[in-house]
Scaffold this motif. Structure first.
Motif, PDB file in Angstrom:
ATOM      1  N   CYS A  37      35.735  47.995  30.720  1.00 20.25           N
ATOM      2  CA  CYS A  37      35.322  49.075  31.071  1.00 20.25           C
ATOM      3  C   CYS A  37      36.321  50.189  30.865  1.00 20.25           C
ATOM      4  O   CYS A  37      37.257  50.184  32.099  1.00 20.25           O
ATOM      5  CB  CYS A  37      34.671  49.146  32.309  1.00 20.25           C
ATOM      6  N   ILE A  38      36.567  51.166  30.067  1.00 23.30           N
ATOM      7  CA  ILE A  38      37.473  52.152  29.975  1.00 23.30           C
ATOM      8  C   ILE A  38      37.570  53.020  31.053  1.00 23.30           C
ATOM      9  O   ILE A  38      36.681  53.543  31.605  1.00 23.30           O
ATOM     10  CB  ILE A  38      37.392  52.845  28.769  1.00 23.30           C
ATOM     11  N   GLY A  39      38.743  53.201  31.915  1.00 23.08           N
ATOM     12  CA  GLY A  39      38.846  54.132  32.956  1.00 23.08           C
ATOM     13  C   GLY A  39      38.858  53.204  34.289  1.00 23.08           C
ATOM     14  O   GLY A  39      39.199  53.959  35.325  1.00 23.08           O
ATOM     15  N   LEU A  40      38.267  52.196  34.424  1.00 23.18           N
ATOM     16  CA  LEU A  40      38.229  51.208  35.626  1.00 23.18           C
ATOM     17  C   LEU A  40      39.624  50.725  36.077  1.00 23.18           C
ATOM     18  O   LEU A  40      39.973  50.087  35.480  1.00 23.18           O
ATOM     19  CB  LEU A  40      36.960  50.296  35.487  1.00 23.18           C
ATOM     20  N   LYS A  41      39.982  51.110  37.276  1.00 24.54           N
ATOM     21  CA  LYS A  41      41.216  50.633  37.756  1.00 24.54           C
ATOM     22  C   LYS A  41      40.807  49.715  38.966  1.00 24.54           C
ATOM     23  O   LYS A  41      39.922  49.987  39.843  1.00 24.54           O
ATOM     24  CB  LYS A  41      42.145  51.654  38.066  1.00 24.54           C
ATOM     25  N   CYS A  42      41.976  48.952  39.335  1.00 24.58           N
ATOM     26  CA  CYS A  42      42.005  48.008  40.606  1.00 24.58           C
ATOM     27  C   CYS A  42      43.296  48.273  41.320  1.00 24.58           C
ATOM     28  O   CYS A  42      44.251  47.983  40.642  1.00 24.58           O
ATOM     29  CB  CYS A  42      41.556  46.459  40.504  1.00 24.58           C
ATOM     30  N   LEU A  43      43.425  48.932  42.400  1.00 28.99           N
ATOM     31  CA  LEU A  43      44.428  48.994  43.157  1.00 28.99           C
ATOM     32  C   LEU A  43      44.614  48.016  44.187  1.00 28.99           C
ATOM     33  O   LEU A  43      43.830  48.015  45.019  1.00 28.99           O
ATOM     34  CB  LEU A  43      44.795  50.499  43.751  1.00 28.99           C
ATOM     35  N   VAL A  44      45.752  47.480  44.375  1.00 27.61           N
ATOM     36  CA  VAL A  44      46.097  46.453  45.559  1.00 27.61           C
ATOM     37  C   VAL A  44      47.131  46.999  46.372  1.00 27.61           C
ATOM     38  O   VAL A  44      48.321  47.331  45.791  1.00 27.61           O
ATOM     39  CB  VAL A  44      46.429  45.009  44.993  1.00 27.61           C
ATOM     40  N   ASN A  45      46.888  47.187  47.786  1.00 25.82           N
ATOM     41  CA  ASN A  45      47.903  47.737  48.564  1.00 25.82           C
ATOM     42  C   ASN A  45      48.906  46.473  49.161  1.00 25.82           C
ATOM     43  O   ASN A  45      48.612  45.607  48.528  1.00 25.82           O
ATOM     44  CB  ASN A  45      47.648  48.572  49.705  1.00 25.82           C
ATOM     45  N   ARG A  46      49.787  46.706  49.981  1.00 28.07           N
ATOM     46  CA  ARG A  46      50.734  45.942  50.531  1.00 28.07           C
ATOM     47  C   ARG A  46      50.122  44.853  51.329  1.00 28.07           C
ATOM     48  O   ARG A  46      50.594  43.896  51.685  1.00 28.07           O
ATOM     49  CB  ARG A  46      51.794  46.571  51.140  1.00 28.07           C
ATOM     50  N   GLN A  47      48.831  45.533  52.097  1.00 25.41           N
ATOM     51  CA  GLN A  47      48.283  44.270  52.844  1.00 25.41           C
ATOM     52  C   GLN A  47      47.105  43.540  52.072  1.00 25.41           C
ATOM     53  O   GLN A  47      46.502  42.621  52.641  1.00 25.41           O
ATOM     54  CB  GLN A  47      47.339  45.072  53.875  1.00 25.41           C
ATOM     55  N   GLY A  48      47.122  43.787  50.776  1.00 25.47           N
ATOM     56  CA  GLY A  48      46.082  42.947  50.030  1.00 25.47           C
ATOM     57  C   GLY A  48      44.912  43.543  49.879  1.00 25.47           C
ATOM     58  O   GLY A  48      43.919  42.984  49.121  1.00 25.47           O
ATOM     59  N   ARG A  49      44.519  44.750  50.079  1.00 23.48           N
ATOM     60  CA  ARG A  49      43.165  45.350  50.109  1.00 23.48           C
ATOM     61  C   ARG A  49      43.041  45.873  48.732  1.00 23.48           C
ATOM     62  O   ARG A  49      43.826  46.258  48.184  1.00 23.48           O
ATOM     63  CB  ARG A  49      42.944  46.296  51.111  1.00 23.48           C
ATOM     64  N   LYS A  50      42.017  45.815  48.207  1.00 31.83           N
ATOM     65  CA  LYS A  50      41.724  45.942  46.817  1.00 31.83           C
ATOM     66  C   LYS A  50      40.763  47.412  46.457  1.00 31.83           C
ATOM     67  O   LYS A  50      39.523  47.189  47.184  1.00 31.83           O
ATOM     68  CB  LYS A  50      41.312  44.787  45.976  1.00 31.83           C
ATOM     69  N   TYR A  51      41.000  48.219  45.679  1.00 32.67           N
ATOM     70  CA  TYR A  51      40.111  49.413  45.696  1.00 32.67           C
ATOM     71  C   TYR A  51      39.836  49.623  43.976  1.00 32.67           C
ATOM     72  O   TYR A  51      40.862  49.596  43.207  1.00 32.67           O
ATOM     73  CB  TYR A  51      40.532  50.507  46.241  1.00 32.67           C
ATOM     74  N   PHE A  52      38.667  49.824  43.796  1.00 30.23           N
ATOM     75  CA  PHE A  52      38.164  50.343  42.364  1.00 30.23           C
ATOM     76  C   PHE A  52      38.389  51.950  42.464  1.00 30.23           C
ATOM     77  O   PHE A  52      37.968  52.631  43.246  1.00 30.23           O
ATOM     78  CB  PHE A  52      36.758  49.995  42.209  1.00 30.23           C
ATOM     79  N   TYR A  53      38.992  52.426  41.268  1.00 32.94           N
ATOM     80  CA  TYR A  53      38.972  53.552  41.062  1.00 32.94           C
ATOM     81  C   TYR A  53      38.734  53.974  39.476  1.00 32.94           C
ATOM     82  O   TYR A  53      38.691  52.912  38.648  1.00 32.94           O
ATOM     83  CB  TYR A  53      40.642  54.308  41.141  1.00 32.94           C
TER      84      TYR A  53
END
Length: 398
Positions: A37-53
């Motif tokens: 899916c072009i443009g779909l990102k997953c960001l992972v922070n230092r606490q391990g929480r994951k967010y879709f952008y």
């Protein structure tokens, strides 16, 4: 999957296996891209929480929209949302700008307080009625909703519940009209794209209810008025019966508009929007004349001294006491206006006279009293019959 690869086809299992961002990294979050899916990102922070952008470029500007947090937002939902945003881009719509536009839409409550009520205060004679309907009915249901979140189904369910709770069809229709007007102004002033209340069906109204005080009831009503402790309210009710005025017309009556010497009361703003003049009978003149004027208060029936320049509120409690005392449980305050018309017809007034007395702008509104005129005509016809019979009998003495 190779964990150090920043681009791969997302799967639920692989997303769950993504490690937290290293505490030694200069970036607070690691970013991964979905190759499906072009443009779909997953960001992972230092606490391990994951967010879709969803990242995209519009008019040469790079932008990002948060889609949700994994796993409460599933991968399927994230891809679906990104495809919807991509479709908006294909139509030339900037998703971020659209989101900001929606975020700027006010709630129903804030729009009413900041925009509608100030406008209504300056432009509507029924401002007080609007305030009451909003406070008791519309705001408790819709106050916290953004204007665009109100749906036709919500409104129809709300109106049906109000009717089921005992409000008359006419009262429920007034709520519908007020909501429709508020949303129409929101559209007109650029806060909303369309009025969802436009075209919603009304409840069938039965405005032909006729309740008149007959001779015995009239006597009982008068005795109950004489026994009422609140004689200001009793005089108000007496004047409704003796003038045929609407409740709001009498509540808004001011000393400037009442001329007891000439026996006229001018109503600057009637229901039709036009001024009209009420010709006062002797008792009505006496009732107006005995009201006590309050300094700096223009109203014939002033309100509580606590509130300067206030008018009397509808004396419903006093009316309920009078009704109970007279045994007239089904009587409404507006029925006193009908009773005035009934008594006028009984006294020989024509329907044209009644139209003028009540201030009806349309003769059709007076037709509800036609059967009363018919009854009088029958009486007159019978009197003619008796006169003819008497004459015939006189001509044949044997």
């Amino acid at each position: 999957m190779v964990l150090h690869s920043k681009q791969f086809r997302f799967t639920k299992r692989d997303l769950e296996g993504l490690p937290p961002q290293s505490a030694n990294s200069g970036a607070r979050e690691a970013e991964y891209s979905d190759t499906e899916c072009i443009g779909l990102k997953c960001l992972v922070n230092r606490q391990g929480r994951k967010y879709f952008y969803f990242r995209y470029t519009h008019n040469k500007q790079r932008r990002a929209i948060k889609v949700g947090e994994f796993p409460s937002t599933s991968l399927v939902e994230a891809r679906q949302r990104c495809n919807e945003l991509r479709a908006m881009l294909d139509r030339g719509i900037d998703p971020q700008a659209e989101k900001e536009k929606i975020r700027a839409i006010p709630s129903f409550g804030s729009f009413v307080e900041e925009h509608y009520l100030p406008y209504a205060r300056e432009t509507k004679r029924s401002y007080g009625d609007d305030q009451s309907r909003l406070h008791h009915h519309l705001l408790p249901r819709f106050e916290r909703l953004a204007l665009h979140e109100i749906t036709p189904q919500m409104v129809q369910v709300f109106l049906a519940e109000k009717k089921k709770a005992g409000l008359s069809p006419a009262t429920v229709n007034r709520l519908r009209s007020l909501l429709q007007r508020i949303l129409a102004l929101a559209v007109q002033w650029g806060y909303l794209e369309r009025n969802i209340a436009q075209g919603l069906p009304k409840f069938q109204e039965n405005n032909q209810r006729q309740r008149f005080l007959d001779g015995d009831e009239l006597q009982a009503f008068q005795r109950a008025l004489d026994a009422e402790p609140n004689q200001q309210a009793a005089d108000f009710l007496r004047l409704l019966l003796l003038t045929g005025a609407r409740v709001g017309e009498l509540l808004n009556s001011t000393w400037v508009d009442v001329d007891c010497q000439r026996g006229v009361w001018r109503i600057p703003h009637s229901k039709s929007g036009k001024a009209r003049v009420v010709i006062l009978n002797m008792t009505a003149i006496a009732l107006f004349a005995r009201q006590v004027a309050v300094p700096d208060n223009p109203y014939v029936f002033p309100g509580s001294p606590k509130y300067p320049n206030a008018r009397l509120a509808p004396p419903q409690k006093a009316f309920e006491r009078v009704k109970a005392r007279a045994g007239l449980v089904d009587l409404r305050m507006h029925d006193l206006r009908h009773s005035f018309a009934s008594l006028a017809v009984g006294a020989g007034a024509s329907l044209y006279d009644v139209q003028k007395l009540l201030g009806h702008s349309n003769p059709a509104m007076t037709q509800r009293y036609a059967h009363l005129a018919d009854d009088r005509l029958k009486l007159v016809s019978n009197q003619v019959d008796q006169a003819v019979a008497k004459a015939v009998a006189a001509g044949h003495p044997d």
